[in-house]
Scaffold this motif. Structure first.
Motif, PDB file in Angstrom:
ATOM      1  N   PHE A 147       0.721  -1.344   0.063  1.00 47.43           N
ATOM      2  CA  PHE A 147      -0.141  -0.086   0.160  1.00 47.43           C
ATOM      3  C   PHE A 147       0.960   0.807  -0.408  1.00 47.43           C
ATOM      4  CE2 PHE A 147      -2.280   3.268   2.333  1.00 47.43           C
ATOM      5  CZ  PHE A 147      -3.086   3.638   1.772  1.00 47.43           C
ATOM      6  N   ASN A 148       1.671   1.558   0.967  1.00 41.42           N
ATOM      7  CA  ASN A 148       2.751   2.228   0.855  1.00 41.42           C
ATOM      8  C   ASN A 148       2.917   2.344   0.045  1.00 41.42           C
ATOM      9  OD1 ASN A 148       2.398   3.036   3.533  1.00 41.42           O
ATOM     10  ND2 ASN A 148       3.070   1.947   4.180  1.00 41.42           N
ATOM     11  N   ILE A 149       4.106   1.189  -0.982  1.00 42.27           N
ATOM     12  CA  ILE A 149       4.444   1.904  -2.685  1.00 42.27           C
ATOM     13  C   ILE A 149       3.888   2.051  -3.752  1.00 42.27           C
ATOM     14  CG2 ILE A 149       6.002   0.229  -3.823  1.00 42.27           C
ATOM     15  CD1 ILE A 149       6.702  -1.799  -2.401  1.00 42.27           C
ATOM     16  N   ARG A 150       2.491   1.607  -2.965  1.00 43.82           N
ATOM     17  CA  ARG A 150       1.661   2.352  -4.560  1.00 43.82           C
ATOM     18  C   ARG A 150       0.887   4.166  -3.515  1.00 43.82           C
ATOM     19  NH1 ARG A 150      -2.693  -0.198  -7.382  1.00 43.82           N
ATOM     20  NH2 ARG A 150      -1.043  -2.815  -7.248  1.00 43.82           N
ATOM     21  N   ALA A 151       0.311   3.949  -2.391  1.00 43.11           N
ATOM     22  CA  ALA A 151       0.633   5.624  -2.564  1.00 43.11           C
ATOM     23  C   ALA A 151       1.312   6.785  -2.386  1.00 43.11           C
ATOM     24  CB  ALA A 151      -0.219   5.106  -0.742  1.00 43.11           C
ATOM     25  N   LEU A 152       2.767   6.512  -1.591  1.00 43.96           N
ATOM     26  CA  LEU A 152       3.762   7.288  -1.632  1.00 43.96           C
ATOM     27  C   LEU A 152       4.186   7.987  -3.458  1.00 43.96           C
ATOM     28  CD1 LEU A 152       6.426   5.986   0.861  1.00 43.96           C
ATOM     29  CD2 LEU A 152       4.448   7.360   1.149  1.00 43.96           C
ATOM     30  N   PRO A 153       3.779   7.274  -4.220  1.00 39.65           N
ATOM     31  CA  PRO A 153       3.956   7.987  -5.325  1.00 39.65           C
ATOM     32  C   PRO A 153       2.974   8.998  -5.951  1.00 39.65           C
ATOM     33  CG  PRO A 153       5.008   6.241  -5.927  1.00 39.65           C
ATOM     34  CD  PRO A 153       4.251   5.954  -4.351  1.00 39.65           C
ATOM     35  N   LEU A 154       1.942   8.389  -5.358  1.00 39.95           N
ATOM     36  CA  LEU A 154       0.527   9.316  -5.812  1.00 39.95           C
ATOM     37  C   LEU A 154       0.290  10.195  -4.820  1.00 39.95           C
ATOM     38  CD1 LEU A 154      -2.115   6.130  -6.060  1.00 39.95           C
ATOM     39  CD2 LEU A 154      -0.668   7.190  -8.157  1.00 39.95           C
ATOM     40  N   GLN A 155       1.049  10.592  -3.595  1.00 41.49           N
ATOM     41  CA  GLN A 155       0.890  11.156  -2.937  1.00 41.49           C
ATOM     42  C   GLN A 155       1.814  12.024  -3.335  1.00 41.49           C
ATOM     43  OE1 GLN A 155       1.718  10.710   1.338  1.00 41.49           O
ATOM     44  NE2 GLN A 155      -0.634   8.845   1.424  1.00 41.49           N
ATOM     45  N   ALA A 156       2.696  12.208  -3.278  1.00 50.03           N
ATOM     46  CA  ALA A 156       3.388  12.935  -4.386  1.00 50.03           C
ATOM     47  C   ALA A 156       2.540  14.113  -4.863  1.00 50.03           C
ATOM     48  CB  ALA A 156       4.674  12.474  -4.986  1.00 50.03           C
ATOM     49  N   LEU A 157       2.815  12.922  -6.354  1.00 55.28           N
ATOM     50  CA  LEU A 157       2.364  13.455  -7.410  1.00 55.28           C
ATOM     51  C   LEU A 157       0.755  14.381  -6.964  1.00 55.28           C
ATOM     52  CD1 LEU A 157       2.243  10.660 -10.421  1.00 55.28           C
ATOM     53  CD2 LEU A 157       2.843  12.627 -10.090  1.00 55.28           C
ATOM     54  N   CYS A 158      -0.489  13.923  -5.994  1.00 51.69           N
ATOM     55  CA  CYS A 158      -1.081  15.075  -5.938  1.00 51.69           C
ATOM     56  C   CYS A 158      -0.596  16.313  -5.119  1.00 51.69           C
ATOM     57  CB  CYS A 158      -2.036  14.635  -4.511  1.00 51.69           C
ATOM     58  SG  CYS A 158      -2.986  12.343  -4.940  1.00 51.69           S
ATOM     59  N   LEU A 159       0.251  16.876  -5.309  1.00 49.29           N
ATOM     60  CA  LEU A 159       0.839  17.826  -4.521  1.00 49.29           C
ATOM     61  C   LEU A 159       1.571  19.068  -5.863  1.00 49.29           C
ATOM     62  CD1 LEU A 159       4.260  17.058  -1.616  1.00 49.29           C
ATOM     63  CD2 LEU A 159       1.720  17.177  -1.694  1.00 49.29           C
ATOM     64  N   ALA A 160       1.499  18.756  -7.303  1.00 49.15           N
ATOM     65  CA  ALA A 160       1.408  18.908  -8.166  1.00 49.15           C
ATOM     66  C   ALA A 160       0.078  19.816  -8.689  1.00 49.15           C
ATOM     67  CB  ALA A 160       2.021  17.934  -9.213  1.00 49.15           C
ATOM     68  N   VAL A 161      -0.190  20.313  -9.365  1.00 52.70           N
ATOM     69  CA  VAL A 161      -1.420  20.823  -9.976  1.00 52.70           C
ATOM     70  C   VAL A 161      -2.183  19.683 -11.136  1.00 52.70           C
ATOM     71  CG1 VAL A 161      -2.771  22.871 -10.666  1.00 52.70           C
ATOM     72  CG2 VAL A 161      -1.144  23.556  -9.126  1.00 52.70           C
ATOM     73  N   LEU A 162      -1.702  19.725 -11.805  1.00 48.39           N
ATOM     74  CA  LEU A 162      -1.604  18.894 -12.717  1.00 48.39           C
ATOM     75  C   LEU A 162      -2.041  17.421 -12.570  1.00 48.39           C
ATOM     76  CD1 LEU A 162       0.115  20.716 -16.088  1.00 48.39           C
ATOM     77  CD2 LEU A 162      -2.452  21.201 -15.437  1.00 48.39           C
ATOM     78  N   PRO A 163      -1.006  16.935 -12.589  1.00 49.57           N
ATOM     79  CA  PRO A 163      -1.153  15.055 -11.425  1.00 49.57           C
ATOM     80  C   PRO A 163      -2.080  14.997 -10.746  1.00 49.57           C
ATOM     81  CG  PRO A 163       0.972  16.090 -11.600  1.00 49.57           C
ATOM     82  CD  PRO A 163      -0.075  17.485 -11.835  1.00 49.57           C
ATOM     83  N   VAL A 164      -2.602  16.126 -10.111  1.00 53.02           N
ATOM     84  CA  VAL A 164      -3.897  15.711  -8.923  1.00 53.02           C
ATOM     85  C   VAL A 164      -5.120  15.051  -9.120  1.00 53.02           C
ATOM     86  CG1 VAL A 164      -4.770  18.036  -9.014  1.00 53.02           C
ATOM     87  CG2 VAL A 164      -4.603  16.561  -7.100  1.00 53.02           C
ATOM     88  N   PHE A 165      -5.473  15.327 -10.971  1.00 53.43           N
ATOM     89  CA  PHE A 165      -6.900  14.918 -11.161  1.00 53.43           C
ATOM     90  C   PHE A 165      -6.594  13.601 -11.718  1.00 53.43           C
ATOM     91  CE2 PHE A 165      -6.743  19.878 -12.110  1.00 53.43           C
ATOM     92  CZ  PHE A 165      -8.184  19.456 -11.208  1.00 53.43           C
ATOM     93  N   TRP A 166      -5.349  12.679 -11.771  1.00 54.27           N
ATOM     94  CA  TRP A 166      -5.062  11.714 -12.248  1.00 54.27           C
ATOM     95  C   TRP A 166      -4.859  11.119 -10.568  1.00 54.27           C
ATOM     96  CZ3 TRP A 166      -0.792   8.486 -11.516  1.00 54.27           C
ATOM     97  CH2 TRP A 166      -1.263   7.120 -12.448  1.00 54.27           C
ATOM     98  N   ALA A 167      -4.023  11.536  -9.988  1.00 50.44           N
ATOM     99  CA  ALA A 167      -3.520  10.598  -9.014  1.00 50.44           C
ATOM    100  C   ALA A 167      -4.298  10.845  -7.763  1.00 50.44           C
ATOM    101  CB  ALA A 167      -1.965  11.245  -8.506  1.00 50.44           C
ATOM    102  N   PHE A 168      -5.269  11.207  -7.355  1.00 52.34           N
ATOM    103  CA  PHE A 168      -5.893  11.652  -6.041  1.00 52.34           C
ATOM    104  C   PHE A 168      -7.252  10.133  -6.248  1.00 52.34           C
ATOM    105  CE2 PHE A 168      -9.586  13.115  -3.915  1.00 52.34           C
ATOM    106  CZ  PHE A 168      -9.374  12.993  -2.204  1.00 52.34           C
ATOM    107  N   PRO A 169      -7.705  10.195  -7.460  1.00 50.30           N
ATOM    108  CA  PRO A 169      -8.626   9.393  -7.974  1.00 50.30           C
ATOM    109  C   PRO A 169      -8.282   7.609  -7.943  1.00 50.30           C
ATOM    110  CG  PRO A 169      -9.012  10.447  -9.284  1.00 50.30           C
ATOM    111  CD  PRO A 169      -8.391  10.864  -8.705  1.00 50.30           C
TER     112      PRO A 169
END
Length: 306
Positions: free
Chosen positions: A168-190
């Motif tokens: 879970f952490n291996i999958r969630a940590l990159p997605l959390q990092a992408l959520c800090l950006a503006v454009l990738p948040v719409f794909w990473a957050f779901p």
């Protein structure tokens, strides 16, 4: 000679009158005694069991006996017929009551009352319903049992949960990092929301490794928008609470940290407790969502089966 005959005749009449009075006095006494015996006999039926005609006759006999006793004590010879009729009525009533009593005894002999069953009350004999517990083992067998259960069940279960947590952490940590950006948040957050139910699936359903992540993705289909609101608000509330804590602790005068140390310590303890409560709520939201989706899925399956 005539005077002697007259005196003798008067004496005879006086003796006859005296004997008649004694008989009249004895008759009411006998009637009253019979009435008292009848009333005091516990086996004679009460007034609610006697027919109305017989009860009226008994009351009339008792009233006649009272009147006759009163008149005889006053010396009135005109009440002798009433007294004799009252005695006859009382004797008839007494005979009827004796017959009734004998018939009641015969019925009791023919149909004896059944003995009442003893009540079965559990508190009268508590050992009868209380199960006997086995004798507890000693200290050494208990330690051996705990060690065996740990090695066979708990240790394996913990390794399974650790694997799921690492994935879970291996999958969630990159997605959390992408959520800090503006454009990738719409794909990473779901994508981040899809794997939030991995740990509840591993704990409650026993899913292992990537199967827990896949199970979470299946359950979150169509539910990500509803889950996003409490997920986001808890994160925002936690960050806002951290800002308030830093502002309050910095605003405390430096003199209080040396002179009145209780105030800064109390504020620090308060913020620590509230922050821990927020973390526990964040841990319980995935569990509550998993249980809700499982119940909803079972209800849909039951409705489709019908």
């Amino acid at each position: 000679a005539n005077q002697q005959q007259d005196s003798q005749q008067q004496q005879r009449q006086g003796l006859q009158t005296q004997s008649q009075r004694q008989q009249q006095q004895q008759q009411p006494d006998d009637v009253m005694q019979q009435r008292d015996d009848v009333l005091q006999d516990p086996e004679v039926p009460g007034w609610w069991e006697v027919p109305r005609e017989q009860r009226n006759a008994q009351q009339a006999a008792a009233a006649a006996a009272d009147v006759s006793s009163t008149s005889v004590s006053a010396g009135s010879p005109l009440q002798q017929p009433a007294t004799s009729s009252a005695a006859v009525t009382a004797a008839a009533d007494n005979k009827q009551q004796q017959q009734h009593k004998q018939s009641g005894k015969q019925q009791q002999q023919q149909h004896p009352p059944q003995p009442a069953a003893a009540p079965t009350l559990p508190w009268l004999n508590p050992m009868q319903h209380k199960p006997r517990l086995p004798k507890p083992p000693g200290l050494t067998p208990s330690i051996a049992m705990v060690r065996e259960a740990w090695s066979k069940q708990v240790a394996e279960r913990l390794r399974q949960l650790w694997k799921v947590d690492i994935l879970f952490n291996i999958r969630a940590l990159p997605l959390q990092a992408l959520c800090l950006a503006v454009l990738p948040v719409f794909w990473a957050f779901p994508k981040l929301l899809e794997i939030q139910l991995a740990l509840p699936a591993a704990v409650l359903a026993g899913a292992k490794g990537t199967a827990a992540l896949q199970r979470s993705q299946e359950l979150m289909k169509g539910f990500k928008a509803s889950y996003a609101w409490p997920f986001v608000w808890l994160i925002v509330l936690g960050r806002a609470f951290d800002l308030v804590r830093e502002f309050v602790l910095v605003s405390i005068p430096s003199r209080w940290w040396t002179d009145v140390i209780e105030v800064p310590l109390a504020a620090t303890a308060f913020f620590v407790v509230v922050r821990l409560l927020l973390l526990r709520v964040q841990d319980l939201v995935p569990l509550a969502a998993y249980l809700y989706l499982q119940r909803k899925k079972r209800a849909a399956a039951a409705a489709s089966a019908l």
